[in-house]
Scaffold this motif. Structure first.
Motif, PDB file in Angstrom:
ATOM      1  N   LEU A 261       0.829  -1.205   0.000  1.00  0.00           N
ATOM      2  CA  LEU A 261       0.000   0.000   0.000  1.00  0.00           C
ATOM      3  C   LEU A 261       0.863   1.254   0.000  1.00  0.00           C
ATOM      4  CD1 LEU A 261      -2.454  -1.228   2.779  1.00  0.00           C
ATOM      5  CD2 LEU A 261      -2.902  -1.192   0.330  1.00  0.00           C
ATOM      6  N   THR A 262       0.295   2.330  -0.575  1.00  0.00           N
ATOM      7  CA  THR A 262       1.022   3.605  -0.654  1.00  0.00           C
ATOM      8  C   THR A 262       1.413   4.113   0.730  1.00  0.00           C
ATOM      9  OG1 THR A 262      -0.335   4.111  -2.555  1.00  0.00           O
ATOM     10  CG2 THR A 262       0.886   5.934  -1.610  1.00  0.00           C
ATOM     11  N   ASN A 263       0.484   3.997   1.704  1.00  0.00           N
ATOM     12  CA  ASN A 263       0.799   4.554   3.033  1.00  0.00           C
ATOM     13  C   ASN A 263       1.772   3.681   3.824  1.00  0.00           C
ATOM     14  OD1 ASN A 263      -0.896   2.475   3.532  1.00  0.00           O
ATOM     15  ND2 ASN A 263      -2.417   3.639   4.694  1.00  0.00           N
ATOM     16  N   GLU A 264       2.193   2.541   3.242  1.00  0.00           N
ATOM     17  CA  GLU A 264       3.205   1.711   3.900  1.00  0.00           C
ATOM     18  C   GLU A 264       4.518   1.706   3.115  1.00  0.00           C
ATOM     19  OE1 GLU A 264       1.479  -2.150   4.362  1.00  0.00           O
ATOM     20  OE2 GLU A 264      -0.088  -1.437   5.715  1.00  0.00           O
TER      21      GLU A 264
END
Length: 560
Positions: A261-264
């Motif tokens: 994921l982008t936020n990870e």
């Protein structure tokens, strides 16, 4: 001899037959040419020799490269000028081998069915890159995008200006770097964004100082080598709060992970002390932790299909099967590694690629070595990415490997899957953690369970914030008491006007157990005229737990 920018010797050649009369770097810093009597040698930046020509020209006194780095001119002792063109460049990806056989012709060889295609270009080829099922080729005026499924119909678009000095690919798009700036294109040829930063100089960027993933672009600053600029790929704007990532020492090499994921999204980088660090790139407000995960690392690469990291560490080749472990259970990290003796790679070896479960390493003499690692960690990443926890457990039981169980334990904690975490920690013999996870599962509310999972990962501040936001003040105070953060526990009790006697009672019990007297003025001040009654305190605590149970029963939150 070749040195790096910190003065460390990278290469020293054998004595040549005749004195060396000229030397010149190509503008992108990837190649240099050496001239001597009747000799022209083409060398890689790390020193080893690509090609040796013996023209009958006498000594070559001066060498000058073209701006695009594809050809050079040499002033010779016999009064002639010699011209040379760089050919036979080679690219590999999975079952494809591509060779630049002439200045405007490429040969594509599919090693599975032995099919051969020839790609003809209008102008001379300057740069090319083969990855993620696409071949991107830049000539002096145009850019060609070929799909490996169909070599006959490339997508062609004109280049804006300048000569392309670097092509980087990600799964969804690719980056062209030229004298004018950074340009991010989709594989359909659409310009997505053109990120800019203060003092931008594109002529000195290379594959070690720029990194691209599906949603993020990272660029190391040349003006201040402790700084990495991080951009959102689709908009070209700085990511998060707009501040660049700053490290305490100069950074040598950077690499973004490619999946998840982008936020990870994570970035790994090597600094000039050869220490390897990892940190998150989503940087809103508070400073993200930069965690050291390796020492004496000279080269690194992320896998193309899952977030597995590999690196060459001094005398060892190391694979971090789940680098994220440092954020969930640091003690577990050594158990999630694969290590192999790297003495066969010689000094200053570099990782060329990490595709599937094959790693390609170039040794200091220019030869390539292929390594294979276990395919199971990548399969486990696939199961967990799709939330197939049962399949993950089954895989670990089938393989019976402690490293795989350790990866599963860390993945389960990161995703708050208590049941899987309990099974995995039990399999690697971490009994104390199994007992703690069991105690978490018995907590009444979802907020309490999440806070204790944060505590498990060492994030005490986040755990306390979560409890306070959920209105569980007593639980936040109790967490600080359990961690012997007495000052903070008293601050919370005074601020929320509750459980001051609970904090003082536990503090007194703690001091009595160690045969000490209270010396802290604040505690003495609040203890004046306050009688500690354990029966009252226990009744209050039971009331708090009952209240939390009622709240949990009233809310529709499902237990994890």
């Amino acid at each position: 001899q070749v040195w790096d920018s910190f003065g460390r010797a990278l290469y020293s050649s054998q004595p040549h037959e005749y004195p060396i009369t000229s030397i010149a770097w190509a503008l992108d810093g990837e190649l240099f040419a050496v001239g001597s009597f009747n000799t022209l040698r083409l060398c890689d930046k790390t020193g080893w020799s690509y090609a040796l020509e013996k023209p009958n020209t006498g000594s070559i006194f001066t060498i000058s490269w073209s701006i695009d780095g594809t050809q050079l001119a040499g002033a010779c002792g016999n009064g002639h000028v010699i011209f040379a063109h760089v050919v036979e460049q080679h690219w590999e990806w999975k079952n494809f081998e591509i060779t630049l056989i002439k200045r405007r012709t490429m040969k594509v060889h599919n090693v599975i069915n032995d099919a051969v295609d020839f790609l003809e270009f209008r102008d001379r080829v300057i740069k090319a890159s083969l990855n993620y099922g696409y071949l991107v080729v830049s000539t002096s005026l145009q850019c060609y995008v070929f799909s490996t499924k169909n070599w006959n119909t490339p997508l062609i678009f004109d280049l804006k200006e300048g000569t392309v000095s670097l092509i980087l690919q990600a799964e969804r798009h690719f980056l062209l770097v030229d004298g004018g700036g950074l340009y991010l294109y989709s594989y359909e040829g659409r310009l997505i964004s053109s990120p800019k930063y203060p003092g931008m100089r594109t002529d000195i960027l290379n594959a070690q100082t720029v990194s691209l993933s599906n949603d993020t672009l990272a660029v190391k600053d040349k003006a201040d080598e402790k700084v990495i600029f991080i951009f959102e790929a689709l908009s070209g704007k700085p990511l998060g709060d707009g501040k660049p990532l700053t490290h305490k020492t100069e950074i040598v090499e950077i690499a973004l992970d490619q999946k998840g994921l982008t936020n990870e999204r994570k970035i790994a980088f090597i600094d000039k002390n050869r220490d390897l660090f990892i940190t998150s790139v989503k940087r809103f407000g508070k400073e993200q932790k930069i965690v050291k995960i390796g020492t004496m690392v000279q080269s690194l690469a992320w896998n193309d299909t899952c977030n597995i990291l590999c690196g060459i560490q001094d005398s060892r080749f190391t694979v971090w099967y789940y680098p994220n472990t440092v954020y969930v259970d640091k003690d577990l990290l050594p158990k999630t590694l694969y290590e192999k003796d790297a003495s066969e790679f010689s000094k200053n070896a570099q990782i060329v690629s990490f595709v599937g479960n094959q790693i390609t390493i170039r040794r200091a003499d220019g030869s390539l070595v292929h390594l294979h690692i276990s395919p199971y960690p990548a399969i486990l990443h696939g199961h967990i990415g799709a939330s197939r926890w049962q399949d993950g457990v089954r895989l670990c039981r089938f393989v019976k490997d402690q490293t795989l169980w350790a990866c599963l334990a860390a993945m389960a904690v990161a995703n708050n899957d208590m049941t899987t975490a309990e099974i995995a920690y039990a399999a690697i013999g971490e009994i104390d953690k199994v007992q703690y996870i069991n105690s978490i599962k018995d907590l009444p509310s979802r907020e309490s369970r999440m806070a204790h999972m944060l505590l498990f990962s060492g994030n005490t501040q986040e755990a306390e914030t979560l409890l306070l936001q959920s209105g569980l003040v007593y639980q936040a105070i109790q967490v600080n008491i359990n961690l012997y953060n007495w000052e903070r526990a008293l601050d919370l009790a005074v601020k929320h006007r509750t459980h001051v006697d609970t904090v003082l009672a536990y503090r007194q019990k703690f001091l009595q157990d160690f045969g000490k007297k209270e010396t802290n003025q604040r505690f003495l001040q609040y203890a004046e005229g306050l009688e500690v009654d354990w029966n009252k305190i226990k009744a209050k605590i039971e009331m708090e737990i009952a209240k939390e149970r009622e709240r949990a029963a009233a809310s529709p939150a499902v237990r994890t």
